[in-house]
Design a protein around this motif. Structure first.
Motif, short mmCIF file in Angstrom:
data_model
loop_
_atom_site.label_atom_id
_atom_site.label_comp_id
_atom_site.label_asym_id
_atom_site.label_seq_id
_atom_site.Cartn_x
_atom_site.Cartn_y
_atom_site.Cartn_z
N LYS A 136 0.82 -1.21 0.00
CA LYS A 136 0.00 0.00 0.00
C LYS A 136 0.85 1.26 0.00
CE LYS A 136 -4.26 -1.45 -0.05
NZ LYS A 136 -5.21 -1.02 -1.12
N GLY A 137 2.13 1.13 0.37
CA GLY A 137 3.00 2.30 0.35
C GLY A 137 3.73 2.50 1.66
N THR A 138 4.39 3.64 1.77
CA THR A 138 5.17 3.93 2.97
C THR A 138 4.27 4.39 4.11
OG1 THR A 138 5.50 6.27 2.43
CG2 THR A 138 7.05 4.70 1.47
N LEU A 139 4.80 4.31 5.31
CA LEU A 139 4.01 4.72 6.47
C LEU A 139 3.78 6.23 6.51
CD1 LEU A 139 5.38 2.47 9.35
CD2 LEU A 139 3.49 2.06 7.77
N THR A 140 4.54 6.98 5.72
CA THR A 140 4.30 8.43 5.66
C THR A 140 2.97 8.76 5.00
OG1 THR A 140 5.56 8.56 3.59
CG2 THR A 140 6.76 8.98 5.64
N ASN A 141 2.36 7.76 4.35
CA ASN A 141 1.02 7.97 3.78
C ASN A 141 -0.04 8.06 4.87
OD1 ASN A 141 2.05 7.82 1.17
ND2 ASN A 141 1.61 5.63 0.94
N ILE A 142 0.30 7.61 6.07
CA ILE A 142 -0.67 7.61 7.17
C ILE A 142 -0.50 8.91 7.96
CG2 ILE A 142 -1.45 6.41 9.23
CD1 ILE A 142 -0.20 3.86 8.07
N ASP A 143 -1.51 9.73 7.94
CA ASP A 143 -1.44 11.03 8.59
C ASP A 143 -1.44 10.89 10.11
OD1 ASP A 143 -1.51 12.49 6.17
OD2 ASP A 143 -3.69 12.32 6.09
N PRO A 144 -0.76 11.80 10.83
CA PRO A 144 -0.75 11.79 12.30
C PRO A 144 -2.01 12.47 12.85
CG PRO A 144 0.64 13.56 11.51
CD PRO A 144 0.16 12.83 10.28
N ILE A 145 -3.14 11.79 12.67
CA ILE A 145 -4.43 12.39 12.98
C ILE A 145 -5.34 11.38 13.69
CG2 ILE A 145 -4.33 13.96 11.00
CD1 ILE A 145 -6.23 11.97 9.56
N GLY A 146 -6.44 11.90 14.20
CA GLY A 146 -7.56 11.07 14.61
C GLY A 146 -8.73 11.46 13.72
N ASN A 147 -9.90 10.98 14.07
CA ASN A 147 -11.08 11.31 13.26
C ASN A 147 -11.74 12.61 13.67
OD1 ASN A 147 -13.55 10.70 15.16
ND2 ASN A 147 -12.02 9.11 15.54
N SER A 148 -11.21 13.26 14.69
CA SER A 148 -11.84 14.47 15.18
C SER A 148 -10.80 15.38 15.82
CB SER A 148 -12.91 14.10 16.21
OG SER A 148 -13.46 15.24 16.82
N PRO A 149 -10.81 16.66 15.46
CA PRO A 149 -11.68 17.29 14.47
C PRO A 149 -11.17 17.04 13.04
CG PRO A 149 -10.24 18.95 15.42
CD PRO A 149 -9.96 17.67 16.17
N VAL A 150 -12.12 16.76 12.17
CA VAL A 150 -11.84 16.52 10.75
C VAL A 150 -12.96 17.14 9.93
CG1 VAL A 150 -11.82 14.77 8.93
CG2 VAL A 150 -10.49 14.40 11.00
N ILE A 151 -12.59 17.83 8.87
CA ILE A 151 -13.56 18.33 7.90
C ILE A 151 -13.31 17.57 6.61
CG2 ILE A 151 -14.41 20.32 6.60
CD1 ILE A 151 -13.42 22.10 8.85
N ILE A 152 -14.34 16.90 6.11
CA ILE A 152 -14.16 15.97 5.00
C ILE A 152 -15.41 15.93 4.12
CG2 ILE A 152 -15.01 14.02 6.38
CD1 ILE A 152 -12.89 12.28 4.95
N LEU A 153 -15.21 15.63 2.84
CA LEU A 153 -16.34 15.47 1.94
C LEU A 153 -17.16 14.25 2.35
CD1 LEU A 153 -14.69 16.07 -1.57
CD2 LEU A 153 -16.31 17.58 -0.41
N LYS A 154 -18.47 14.38 2.27
CA LYS A 154 -19.35 13.27 2.60
C LYS A 154 -19.01 12.05 1.74
CE LYS A 154 -23.35 13.20 0.76
NZ LYS A 154 -24.74 13.54 0.34
N SER A 155 -18.74 12.26 0.46
CA SER A 155 -18.43 11.15 -0.44
C SER A 155 -17.17 10.40 -0.01
CB SER A 155 -18.27 11.67 -1.87
OG SER A 155 -17.25 12.65 -1.96
N GLN A 156 -16.19 11.11 0.54
CA GLN A 156 -14.98 10.46 1.03
C GLN A 156 -15.26 9.69 2.31
OE1 GLN A 156 -12.59 14.08 1.21
NE2 GLN A 156 -11.21 13.24 -0.35
N LEU A 157 -16.04 10.28 3.21
CA LEU A 157 -16.35 9.62 4.47
C LEU A 157 -17.18 8.36 4.24
CD1 LEU A 157 -16.03 9.73 7.52
CD2 LEU A 157 -18.09 11.15 7.63
N GLU A 158 -18.02 8.36 3.22
CA GLU A 158 -18.81 7.17 2.90
C GLU A 158 -17.91 5.99 2.56
OE1 GLU A 158 -22.97 9.02 1.06
OE2 GLU A 158 -21.20 8.81 -0.23
N LYS A 159 -16.77 6.25 1.94
CA LYS A 159 -15.82 5.19 1.61
C LYS A 159 -14.97 4.79 2.82
CE LYS A 159 -15.42 6.76 -3.20
NZ LYS A 159 -14.51 7.33 -4.23
N ILE A 160 -14.55 5.79 3.59
CA ILE A 160 -13.63 5.53 4.69
C ILE A 160 -14.32 4.89 5.89
CG2 ILE A 160 -12.17 6.67 6.43
CD1 ILE A 160 -11.45 8.74 4.28
N ALA A 161 -15.55 5.31 6.21
CA ALA A 161 -16.19 4.90 7.46
C ALA A 161 -16.26 3.39 7.67
CB ALA A 161 -17.57 5.54 7.58
N PRO A 162 -16.71 2.59 6.69
CA PRO A 162 -16.75 1.13 6.94
C PRO A 162 -15.36 0.55 7.19
CG PRO A 162 -18.12 1.71 5.05
CD PRO A 162 -17.31 2.93 5.38
#
Length: 215
Positions: A137-163
């Motif tokens: 899948k790639g290097t670990l730098t692809n993984i952002d140092p974040i949690g899910n909150s606070p996050v502002i995101i497109l609904k269409s993206q969240l629909e894919k990510i949430a499951p």
């Protein structure tokens, strides 16, 4: 749309009204629109008349293994599947987040925005992370140092990510070594890994939030 998941516990009920009754007076003019509480108790509570609320089911008994935060991704999965959502962009917050200034939409196009958590360090847990984010899948730098909150995101993206967020978090919880290492921030790692699995990287904003414990 501004969203927060919540339980029907007294502690959560004490926090949520601050978002609805106090914050809008301070953030009038925010680009993020109205507030909705996603209540993952499976039944209405006595705050339904005080704030917009969407009721979803909790995880089946015992699945969270006492880690109630696992209900958060499951709540978003249900909300995205069942709710009528007119907005294109959502803000994921938590009941204890108090916004004191109008919040602009910090996302840009297909790039969501998130707070940079210094204690989320994927590269420091390479052995564990690779169980859920394989090398192809790639290097670990692809993984952002974040949690899910606070996050502002497109609904269409969240629909894919949430499951994926839900499934990765459950797998992490069921892995004893990962569970022990990540502890209470396990589900935050779950969101970060799930986003990377879908090729979604976030714009990091340190000014998004002030952590009292770090002041």
């Amino acid at each position: 749309m501004w969203l927060s998941t919540a339980t029907d516990s007294p502690y959560s009920k004490w926090q949520c009204p601050d978002n609805v009754l106090l914050v809008p007076k301070k953030v009038k003019g925010s680009e993020m629109g109205g507030f909705t509480r996603i209540l993952h108790s499976g039944k209405p509570d006595d705050l339904m008349d005080e704030m917009p609320t969407f009721v979803v089911d909790p995880l089946p008994r015992g699945m969270d293994k006492g880690y109630v935060v696992l209900n958060r991704p499951w709540a978003f999965v249900q909300w995205l599947e069942k709710a009528t959502i007119e907005e294109d962009c959502v803000l994921m917050a938590e009941p204890d987040h108090i916004f004191v200034h109008p919040l602009p939409n910090l996302a840009h196009g297909s790039c969501p925005s998130a707070f940079h958590f210094t204690y989320i360090r994927p590269s420091a847990h390479e052995k564990l992370i690779r169980r859920f984010y394989p090398e192809e899948k790639g290097t670990l730098t692809n993984i952002d140092p974040i949690g899910n909150s606070p996050v502002i995101i497109l609904k269409s993206q969240l629909e894919k990510i949430a499951p994926t967020w839900m499934n990765v978090s459950l797998m992490m919880k069921n892995d004893p070594e990962t569970d022990k290492s990540f502890g209470w921030i396990l589900e935050m790692y779950g969101y970060a890994v799930a986003s990377a699995l879908h090729g979604v990287q976030h714009i990091l904003h340190r000014e998004f939030m002030i952590q009292v414990s770090s002041m």
